[in-house]
Design a protein around this motif. Structure first.
Motif, mmCIF file in Angstrom:
data_model
loop_
_atom_site.group_PDB
_atom_site.id
_atom_site.type_symbol
_atom_site.label_atom_id
_atom_site.label_comp_id
_atom_site.label_asym_id
_atom_site.label_seq_id
_atom_site.Cartn_x
_atom_site.Cartn_y
_atom_site.Cartn_z
ATOM 1 N N VAL A 1 0.745 -1.204 -0.030
ATOM 2 C CA VAL A 1 0.069 -0.147 0.122
ATOM 3 C C VAL A 1 0.770 1.395 -0.157
ATOM 4 O O VAL A 1 0.531 2.251 -0.851
ATOM 5 C CB VAL A 1 -1.141 -0.184 1.157
ATOM 6 C CG1 VAL A 1 -1.437 1.405 1.476
ATOM 7 C CG2 VAL A 1 -2.059 -0.900 0.747
ATOM 8 N N PRO A 2 1.924 1.500 0.842
ATOM 9 C CA PRO A 2 2.588 2.681 0.808
ATOM 10 C C PRO A 2 3.285 3.041 -0.602
ATOM 11 O O PRO A 2 3.536 4.119 -0.795
ATOM 12 C CB PRO A 2 3.772 2.261 1.845
ATOM 13 C CG PRO A 2 3.176 1.330 2.977
ATOM 14 C CD PRO A 2 2.348 0.619 1.953
ATOM 15 N N LYS A 3 3.722 1.911 -1.223
ATOM 16 C CA LYS A 3 4.076 2.172 -2.548
ATOM 17 C C LYS A 3 3.042 2.719 -3.781
ATOM 18 O O LYS A 3 3.570 3.551 -4.739
ATOM 19 C CB LYS A 3 4.714 1.048 -3.136
ATOM 20 C CG LYS A 3 5.948 0.264 -2.324
ATOM 21 C CD LYS A 3 6.427 -1.018 -2.782
ATOM 22 C CE LYS A 3 7.289 -1.699 -1.679
ATOM 23 N NZ LYS A 3 7.785 -3.138 -2.085
ATOM 24 N N ILE A 4 1.781 2.178 -3.296
ATOM 25 C CA ILE A 4 0.987 2.668 -4.261
ATOM 26 C C ILE A 4 0.145 4.064 -3.987
ATOM 27 O O ILE A 4 0.024 4.942 -4.906
ATOM 28 C CB ILE A 4 -0.234 1.454 -4.350
ATOM 29 C CG1 ILE A 4 0.384 0.233 -4.856
ATOM 30 C CG2 ILE A 4 -1.304 2.145 -5.316
ATOM 31 C CD1 ILE A 4 -0.531 -1.024 -4.951
ATOM 32 N N ILE A 5 0.004 4.338 -2.728
ATOM 33 C CA ILE A 5 -0.818 5.530 -2.382
ATOM 34 C C ILE A 5 0.427 6.625 -1.853
ATOM 35 O O ILE A 5 -0.156 7.630 -1.385
ATOM 36 C CB ILE A 5 -1.949 5.071 -1.460
ATOM 37 C CG1 ILE A 5 -1.536 4.763 0.073
ATOM 38 C CG2 ILE A 5 -3.035 4.410 -2.235
ATOM 39 C CD1 ILE A 5 -2.416 4.819 0.980
ATOM 40 N N ARG A 6 1.547 6.231 -1.751
ATOM 41 C CA ARG A 6 2.580 7.156 -1.325
ATOM 42 C C ARG A 6 2.360 7.628 0.076
ATOM 43 O O ARG A 6 2.767 8.630 0.556
ATOM 44 C CB ARG A 6 2.858 8.301 -2.290
ATOM 45 C CG ARG A 6 2.935 7.768 -3.879
ATOM 46 C CD ARG A 6 2.934 9.137 -4.553
ATOM 47 N NE ARG A 6 1.737 9.837 -4.683
ATOM 48 C CZ ARG A 6 0.465 9.355 -5.260
ATOM 49 N NH1 ARG A 6 0.657 8.130 -5.809
ATOM 50 N NH2 ARG A 6 -0.484 9.777 -5.352
#
Length: 217
Positions: free
Chosen positions: A109-114
């Motif tokens: 998730v952090p990689k996708i929604i920053r």
């Protein structure tokens, strides 16, 4: 060093190019651009830029806001480039290893929604239980989550009493979404911002819905 800069730009032809030119004049190299949201004549864009050694990130704000009508929401260090098409790859990873699905989702998730981090909680009679977390997630131990169970994806107030003091000190923006059911949720945090936008929340909720089908199917 790379930085993520979020800008509000009047949604008119040529404005993004003008911002790019202004950043180029200070030696910033734009690595990627992602349109976060468009509404009411304004575009919210995320730009990952690389600054020459020795340049302070403040120059990014000055350069971008030299263009009429442009406002900078936030600037923060960023590792890598924007990965806006990783949802399918993430779902495929979870389908291949459903036993590790929640952990894979929390890491992805952090990689996708920053976001800076992500934690997945389950709701039990005694309160919240941490089920998975990204490697970058803060270690807080037990948390009281008065909003759990959660019926729908929500942007949370980072100043509420349940929020740990360390998160408040860092100005952490928070968003949460159920993963298929109200008693299993993902909490995402962005220390130092920028704030979560409606379009980002919808994207997170949609992805969580797909992941829940894979996990529970």
């Amino acid at each position: 060093m790379s930085f993520l800069i979020r800008v509000q730009i009047p949604d008119r032809p040529g404005n993004l190019g003008s911002v790019a030119s202004a950043l180029g004049e200070i030696g910033a190299d734009i690595l990627s651009v992602d349109v976060v949201e468009r509404s009411n004549g304004v575009a919210i864009d995320d730009l990952v830029v690389e600054l020459p050694s020795g340049r302070l990130p403040d120059v990014l704000i000055t350069a971008a806001e030299s263009i009429d009508g442009v406002e900078v929401d936030a600037v923060r260090p960023y590792a890598g480039v924007l990965d806006t098409h990783r949802e399918l790859e993430l779902v495929e990873e979870i389908a291949a290893e459903p036993g590790r699905g929640l952990q894979i989702f929390a890491e992805g998730v952090p990689k996708i929604i920053r976001s800076g981090w992500a934690i997945i909680f389950g709701h039990r009679s005694g309160g919240a239980e941490q089920l998975a977390a990204s490697t970058s997630a803060p270690q807080e131990g037990y948390l009281e989550l008065p909003w759990l169970p959660l019926a729908r994806a929500t942007i949370l107030d980072g100043d509420e009493d349940w929020v740990p003091d360390t998160w408040k000190e860092l100005g952490t923006e928070l968003a949460a979404t159920p993963i298929g059911k109200p008693d299993r949720v993902l909490l995402a945090g962005r220390p130092g911002g920028p704030m979560f936008r409606t379009a980002e929340l919808a994207r997170l909720a949609h992805l969580a819905g797909i992941v829940s089908v894979v996990l529970d199917g």
